[in-house]
Design a protein around this motif. Sequence first.
Motif, short mmCIF file in Angstrom:
data_model
loop_
_atom_site.label_atom_id
_atom_site.label_comp_id
_atom_site.label_asym_id
_atom_site.label_seq_id
_atom_site.Cartn_x
_atom_site.Cartn_y
_atom_site.Cartn_z
N HIS A 93 -61.56 -19.22 70.83
CA HIS A 93 -60.48 -20.00 70.22
C HIS A 93 -59.83 -19.32 69.02
CE1 HIS A 93 -61.86 -24.18 71.87
NE2 HIS A 93 -60.95 -23.63 72.63
N PRO A 94 -60.60 -19.06 67.95
CA PRO A 94 -59.96 -18.52 66.75
C PRO A 94 -59.38 -17.13 66.95
CG PRO A 94 -62.35 -18.51 66.52
CD PRO A 94 -62.04 -19.31 67.73
N ILE A 95 -59.97 -16.35 67.84
CA ILE A 95 -59.44 -15.01 68.10
C ILE A 95 -58.05 -15.12 68.70
CG2 ILE A 95 -59.77 -12.89 69.44
CD1 ILE A 95 -62.77 -13.41 69.24
N LEU A 96 -57.87 -15.99 69.68
CA LEU A 96 -56.58 -16.16 70.32
C LEU A 96 -55.54 -16.67 69.32
CD1 LEU A 96 -57.85 -17.75 73.63
CD2 LEU A 96 -56.75 -15.52 73.44
N ARG A 97 -55.92 -17.64 68.53
CA ARG A 97 -54.97 -18.23 67.59
C ARG A 97 -54.53 -17.23 66.52
NH1 ARG A 97 -58.41 -23.84 67.08
NH2 ARG A 97 -57.51 -24.90 68.89
N LYS A 98 -55.51 -16.48 65.98
CA LYS A 98 -55.17 -15.55 64.90
C LYS A 98 -54.49 -14.30 65.43
CE LYS A 98 -57.77 -15.47 61.21
NZ LYS A 98 -58.87 -15.35 60.24
N GLY A 133 -58.07 -23.15 56.32
CA GLY A 133 -58.88 -24.34 56.12
C GLY A 133 -60.37 -24.08 56.04
N PHE A 134 -61.15 -25.12 56.37
CA PHE A 134 -62.61 -25.05 56.24
C PHE A 134 -63.30 -24.36 57.42
CE2 PHE A 134 -62.98 -28.48 52.90
CZ PHE A 134 -63.73 -27.71 52.03
N GLN A 135 -62.62 -24.27 58.56
CA GLN A 135 -63.28 -23.67 59.71
C GLN A 135 -63.71 -22.24 59.36
OE1 GLN A 135 -61.10 -25.93 59.84
NE2 GLN A 135 -61.27 -27.17 61.66
N PRO A 136 -65.01 -21.96 59.37
CA PRO A 136 -65.50 -20.68 58.82
C PRO A 136 -65.07 -19.46 59.61
CG PRO A 136 -67.29 -21.90 59.89
CD PRO A 136 -66.11 -22.83 59.80
N ASP A 137 -64.71 -19.64 60.89
CA ASP A 137 -64.33 -18.49 61.69
C ASP A 137 -62.83 -18.21 61.62
OD1 ASP A 137 -63.51 -20.70 63.09
OD2 ASP A 137 -64.70 -20.31 64.88
N ARG A 138 -62.11 -18.93 60.76
CA ARG A 138 -60.66 -18.74 60.69
C ARG A 138 -60.16 -18.41 59.30
NH1 ARG A 138 -59.09 -24.06 64.31
NH2 ARG A 138 -60.83 -23.78 65.74
N ASN A 139 -61.02 -18.41 58.30
CA ASN A 139 -60.47 -18.28 56.95
C ASN A 139 -60.87 -17.00 56.22
OD1 ASN A 139 -63.11 -18.80 56.24
ND2 ASN A 139 -62.74 -20.90 55.57
N VAL A 140 -61.45 -16.04 56.94
CA VAL A 140 -61.72 -14.74 56.35
C VAL A 140 -61.42 -13.66 57.37
CG1 VAL A 140 -63.51 -15.56 54.75
CG2 VAL A 140 -64.16 -14.87 57.04
N GLY A 145 -66.72 -17.76 56.45
CA GLY A 145 -66.41 -18.54 55.25
C GLY A 145 -67.50 -19.53 54.91
N GLU A 146 -68.62 -19.43 55.59
CA GLU A 146 -69.76 -20.31 55.30
C GLU A 146 -71.00 -19.44 55.16
OE1 GLU A 146 -70.65 -24.68 56.83
OE2 GLU A 146 -71.15 -23.19 58.34
#
Length: 365
Positions: A93-98, A133-140, A145-146
Amino acid sequence: MSGSATLTIGVLEGDDIGHEIVPAACRITDAAALASGLKIEWRPLPIGRKAYDELGTTMPAGTLETLATLDGFILGPIGHQAYPKVPAAINPHPILRKTFDLFANVRPTRSYPGIGCLYDDIDLVIVRENNEGFQPDRNVVAGSGEFRPTEDMTISVRVITRAGSRKVAQAALELARSRRKRLTVVHKDTVFKLGCGMFVEECHKAAQDYPDVTVDEVIVDTFAMKLVREPQRFDTVVTTNMFGDILTDEAAGLVGGLGMAPGLCIGRGEIAMAQATHGSAPDIAGKGIANPYAMIESTRMLIEWLGRRRGIAAAARASALMKAGLDAAIAGPASRTPDIRGTASQAEMIAAILKNMEDVAHAPA
């Protein structure tokens, strides 16, 4: 708008019921496209648990590179919580979005009669910021991020940027302008004075370019309560990542559940991703009862978005035909699945959608 065109769309089936509902969405889109003069070329690509079992990774080499050459893509539900705890089994998910800067997750909520909605007149859209946001796989950029400095302490970091806030605000304002010209900004700047404060500031700055859109604010906990009591008062809503994740599930609960919760991930580029917001439902995979509505509607939203962005009249016609087929199928219990007070199997619901589209396509003008 131009008349005919060809859209090349990637197909990422995902996991569990994704192997059922994604092919169904493609089949219905094909039928609508054929009746509308639209040409679609599908590009199936490996992803998820099946890719891991066959190729050793959930995100095989070449998938992202191929997606970058396409007009858009469909992502089925991902069951990443059941993946092996190894580096190659990552959440796609986060890979595709970013990778494609799909910073806005557009999630509509709409009432249909007879399916278990708490209200009969809900029609709103929540635009959720997707990449911060808070999702740790999307904010660094690297790492998480956790983190846990000691056994008894965990620290979670939330990232809010002016650029990210401004981009999602502009996407929401554009959507609000095309609807009822009302935008509600949801936040918690009473507590998160810097993070949510920056988000609110950027929303209001962006709104200066949209004087025809009325903008108001609601604190997130108050919004959660008002969404249950008075959902009709809202039209277009914009909020941060974690708040949006929670509130869109709450909104789905008002209109029959996550099977009725479609989504489209968009950015400023020319590519978008259709993604139903529910999980992969391994408990019902293979039983033929999974509700395909959210996946089909997400795909319809993708076709509509591409048609509008590229001026393709045939895509607009195909989208309208898909909507008519879905609406007619949802209207009767014999053509909808049990989760929305129906008696149909998944196959019967798909057949009903196809039959309804055929009837509309061949109806006298």
